[in-house]
Scaffold this motif. Structure first.
Motif, PDB file in Angstrom:
ATOM      1  N   GLU A 118      -8.123   0.819   4.606  1.00 12.27           N
ATOM      2  CA  GLU A 118      -9.576   1.000   4.661  1.00 12.27           C
ATOM      3  C   GLU A 118     -10.196   1.294   3.296  1.00 12.27           C
ATOM      4  OE1 GLU A 118      -7.867   1.585   8.626  1.00 12.27           O
ATOM      5  OE2 GLU A 118      -7.378   2.451   6.672  1.00 12.27           O
ATOM      6  N   GLU A 119      -9.429   1.893   2.402  1.00 17.39           N
ATOM      7  CA  GLU A 119      -9.949   2.188   1.067  1.00 17.39           C
ATOM      8  C   GLU A 119      -9.821   1.009   0.122  1.00 17.39           C
ATOM      9  OE1 GLU A 119      -8.758   5.890  -0.749  1.00 17.39           O
ATOM     10  OE2 GLU A 119      -8.677   6.873   1.203  1.00 17.39           O
ATOM     11  N   VAL A 120      -8.846   0.154   0.362  1.00 17.83           N
ATOM     12  CA  VAL A 120      -8.525  -0.930  -0.562  1.00 17.83           C
ATOM     13  C   VAL A 120      -9.194  -2.256  -0.179  1.00 17.83           C
ATOM     14  CG1 VAL A 120      -6.618  -2.285  -1.500  1.00 17.83           C
ATOM     15  CG2 VAL A 120      -6.337   0.166  -1.139  1.00 17.83           C
ATOM     16  N   LEU A 121      -9.214  -2.557   1.103  1.00 21.13           N
ATOM     17  CA  LEU A 121      -9.690  -3.865   1.557  1.00 21.13           C
ATOM     18  C   LEU A 121     -11.128  -4.182   1.136  1.00 21.13           C
ATOM     19  CD1 LEU A 121      -9.036  -6.449   3.154  1.00 21.13           C
ATOM     20  CD2 LEU A 121      -9.826  -5.248   5.215  1.00 21.13           C
ATOM     21  N   PRO A 122     -12.095  -3.277   1.279  1.00 19.94           N
ATOM     22  CA  PRO A 122     -13.473  -3.644   0.904  1.00 19.94           C
ATOM     23  C   PRO A 122     -13.596  -4.148  -0.533  1.00 19.94           C
ATOM     24  CG  PRO A 122     -13.500  -1.622   2.165  1.00 19.94           C
ATOM     25  CD  PRO A 122     -12.046  -1.921   1.867  1.00 19.94           C
ATOM     26  N   GLY A 123     -12.936  -3.496  -1.465  1.00 24.20           N
ATOM     27  CA  GLY A 123     -13.013  -3.922  -2.865  1.00 24.20           C
ATOM     28  C   GLY A 123     -12.433  -5.306  -3.088  1.00 24.20           C
ATOM     29  N   LEU A 124     -11.325  -5.598  -2.422  1.00 23.57           N
ATOM     30  CA  LEU A 124     -10.723  -6.925  -2.559  1.00 23.57           C
ATOM     31  C   LEU A 124     -11.601  -7.998  -1.928  1.00 23.57           C
ATOM     32  CD1 LEU A 124      -6.980  -6.041  -1.839  1.00 23.57           C
ATOM     33  CD2 LEU A 124      -8.035  -6.553  -4.057  1.00 23.57           C
ATOM     34  N   LEU A 125     -12.220  -7.680  -0.805  1.00 23.40           N
ATOM     35  CA  LEU A 125     -13.126  -8.641  -0.170  1.00 23.40           C
ATOM     36  C   LEU A 125     -14.351  -8.888  -1.046  1.00 23.40           C
ATOM     37  CD1 LEU A 125     -12.967  -7.447   3.549  1.00 23.40           C
ATOM     38  CD2 LEU A 125     -11.822  -9.428   2.519  1.00 23.40           C
ATOM     39  N   LEU A 126     -14.891  -7.843  -1.643  1.00 20.23           N
ATOM     40  CA  LEU A 126     -16.041  -8.011  -2.534  1.00 20.23           C
ATOM     41  C   LEU A 126     -15.693  -8.900  -3.726  1.00 20.23           C
ATOM     42  CD1 LEU A 126     -17.522  -4.401  -2.438  1.00 20.23           C
ATOM     43  CD2 LEU A 126     -18.648  -6.496  -1.617  1.00 20.23           C
ATOM     44  N   LYS A 127     -14.485  -8.760  -4.262  1.00 21.74           N
ATOM     45  CA  LYS A 127     -14.057  -9.620  -5.377  1.00 21.74           C
ATOM     46  C   LYS A 127     -14.001 -11.077  -4.940  1.00 21.74           C
ATOM     47  CE  LYS A 127     -11.640  -6.272  -8.144  1.00 21.74           C
ATOM     48  NZ  LYS A 127     -10.465  -5.923  -8.923  1.00 21.74           N
ATOM     49  N   CYS A 128     -13.542 -11.318  -3.734  1.00 26.53           N
ATOM     50  CA  CYS A 128     -13.514 -12.689  -3.215  1.00 26.53           C
ATOM     51  C   CYS A 128     -14.931 -13.254  -3.121  1.00 26.53           C
ATOM     52  CB  CYS A 128     -12.844 -12.731  -1.843  1.00 26.53           C
ATOM     53  SG  CYS A 128     -11.063 -12.471  -1.877  1.00 26.53           S
ATOM     54  N   LEU A 129     -15.853 -12.452  -2.597  1.00 23.15           N
ATOM     55  CA  LEU A 129     -17.228 -12.916  -2.463  1.00 23.15           C
ATOM     56  C   LEU A 129     -17.881 -13.156  -3.824  1.00 23.15           C
ATOM     57  CD1 LEU A 129     -18.520 -10.784   0.541  1.00 23.15           C
ATOM     58  CD2 LEU A 129     -17.602 -13.118   0.543  1.00 23.15           C
ATOM     59  N   GLU A 130     -17.531 -12.333  -4.821  1.00 22.32           N
ATOM     60  CA  GLU A 130     -18.046 -12.549  -6.181  1.00 22.32           C
ATOM     61  C   GLU A 130     -17.616 -13.911  -6.717  1.00 22.32           C
ATOM     62  OE1 GLU A 130     -16.602  -9.287  -8.540  1.00 22.32           O
ATOM     63  OE2 GLU A 130     -17.879  -7.838  -7.501  1.00 22.32           O
ATOM     64  N   ARG A 131     -16.471 -14.401  -6.260  1.00 26.22           N
ATOM     65  CA  ARG A 131     -15.950 -15.707  -6.682  1.00 26.22           C
ATOM     66  C   ARG A 131     -16.405 -16.831  -5.751  1.00 26.22           C
ATOM     67  NH1 ARG A 131      -9.879 -13.344  -7.837  1.00 26.22           N
ATOM     68  NH2 ARG A 131     -10.435 -12.300  -9.763  1.00 26.22           N
ATOM     69  N   ASP A 132     -17.321 -16.508  -4.833  1.00 24.91           N
ATOM     70  CA  ASP A 132     -17.843 -17.474  -3.859  1.00 24.91           C
ATOM     71  C   ASP A 132     -16.758 -18.035  -2.944  1.00 24.91           C
ATOM     72  OD1 ASP A 132     -20.555 -17.276  -4.562  1.00 24.91           O
ATOM     73  OD2 ASP A 132     -20.252 -18.648  -6.250  1.00 24.91           O
ATOM     74  N   LEU A 159       0.843  -1.198   0.000  1.00 25.21           N
ATOM     75  CA  LEU A 159       0.000   0.000   0.000  1.00 25.21           C
ATOM     76  C   LEU A 159       0.878   1.248   0.000  1.00 25.21           C
ATOM     77  CD1 LEU A 159      -2.485  -1.235   2.737  1.00 25.21           C
ATOM     78  CD2 LEU A 159      -2.879  -1.199   0.271  1.00 25.21           C
ATOM     79  N   THR A 160       0.793   2.016  -1.065  1.00 28.33           N
ATOM     80  CA  THR A 160       1.588   3.241  -1.168  1.00 28.33           C
ATOM     81  C   THR A 160       0.739   4.475  -1.436  1.00 28.33           C
ATOM     82  OG1 THR A 160       1.960   2.823  -3.530  1.00 28.33           O
ATOM     83  CG2 THR A 160       3.653   2.031  -1.994  1.00 28.33           C
ATOM     84  N   ARG A 161      -0.441   4.302  -1.997  1.00 32.46           N
ATOM     85  CA  ARG A 161      -1.278   5.438  -2.409  1.00 32.46           C
ATOM     86  C   ARG A 161      -2.545   5.591  -1.579  1.00 32.46           C
ATOM     87  NH1 ARG A 161       2.626   7.649  -4.936  1.00 32.46           N
ATOM     88  NH2 ARG A 161       3.361   6.525  -6.751  1.00 32.46           N
ATOM     89  N   GLN A 162      -3.121   4.477  -1.154  1.00 30.57           N
ATOM     90  CA  GLN A 162      -4.373   4.494  -0.413  1.00 30.57           C
ATOM     91  C   GLN A 162      -4.199   3.654   0.848  1.00 30.57           C
ATOM     92  OE1 GLN A 162      -6.329   2.781  -3.898  1.00 30.57           O
ATOM     93  NE2 GLN A 162      -7.922   4.328  -3.628  1.00 30.57           N
ATOM     94  N   PRO A 163      -4.919   3.992   1.898  1.00 28.08           N
ATOM     95  CA  PRO A 163      -4.832   3.192   3.116  1.00 28.08           C
ATOM     96  C   PRO A 163      -5.629   1.892   2.989  1.00 28.08           C
ATOM     97  CG  PRO A 163      -6.377   4.974   3.448  1.00 28.08           C
ATOM     98  CD  PRO A 163      -5.766   5.181   2.083  1.00 28.08           C
TER      99      PRO A 163
END
Length: 150
Positions: free
Chosen positions: A16-30, A10-14
């Motif tokens: 808290e800004e990055v984790l939700p999107g990555l978690l949502l991608k995981c859930l999209e893949r079940d 993480l160099t540009r965003q903390p």
């Protein structure tokens, strides 16, 4: 099959800004996910943040305080257990890695502005490589997104 380990620098965003999107991608893949935090305070803060990070998206998750961890698609913890039988494990806030056998993917997220976090990430890289994991390194781009560096 070896575990895939991804290091997110993480160099540009903390986190808290990055984790939700990555978690949502995981859930999209079940995929079920366990997020291991480095402290109880960070775990509580992320729990609160994930309920309110967006007006347009919902990220179902829970902690031990919510009960029924086996039913949580995303489980936040400071422990090294896997109470929801997750396929993916996130290590955040300098969490100490557990054994990674049984996970398809482990994601190590670390703050590039924290020298201790960088040193920990280097140690984790050596540890996971030594265990035969497939290890990749990703760095944030200026405009967002990720670029594979190794």
């Amino acid at each position: 099959m070896s575990t895939e380990v991804l290091f997110y620098h993480l160099t540009r965003q903390p986190l808290e800004e990055v984790l939700p999107g990555l978690l949502l991608k995981c859930l999209e893949r079940d995929w079920k996910v366990v997020v291991q935090c480095g402290s109880e305070e960070r775990c509580a803060a992320l729990d609160a943040h994930l309920w309110s990070f967006s007006d347009h998206e919902f990220l179902p998750h829970g902690t031990i305080a919510d009960g029924f961890p086996e039913h949580q698609p995303v489980f936040l913890t400071v422990g090294q257990d896997n109470p929801n039988s997750a396929e993916v494990r996130f290590l955040v806030d300098r969490a100490v890695p557990p054994p990674i056998d049984g996970y398809g993917r482990v994601v190590v997220m670390f703050d590039g502005n924290d020298q201790e976090a960088l040193a920990d990430a280097r140690q984790h890289w050596k540890l996971f490589k030594g265990q035969g994991a497939e290890v990749t390194y990703w760095q944030q781009r200026d405009g967002g997104g990720w670029e594979r560096k190794a």
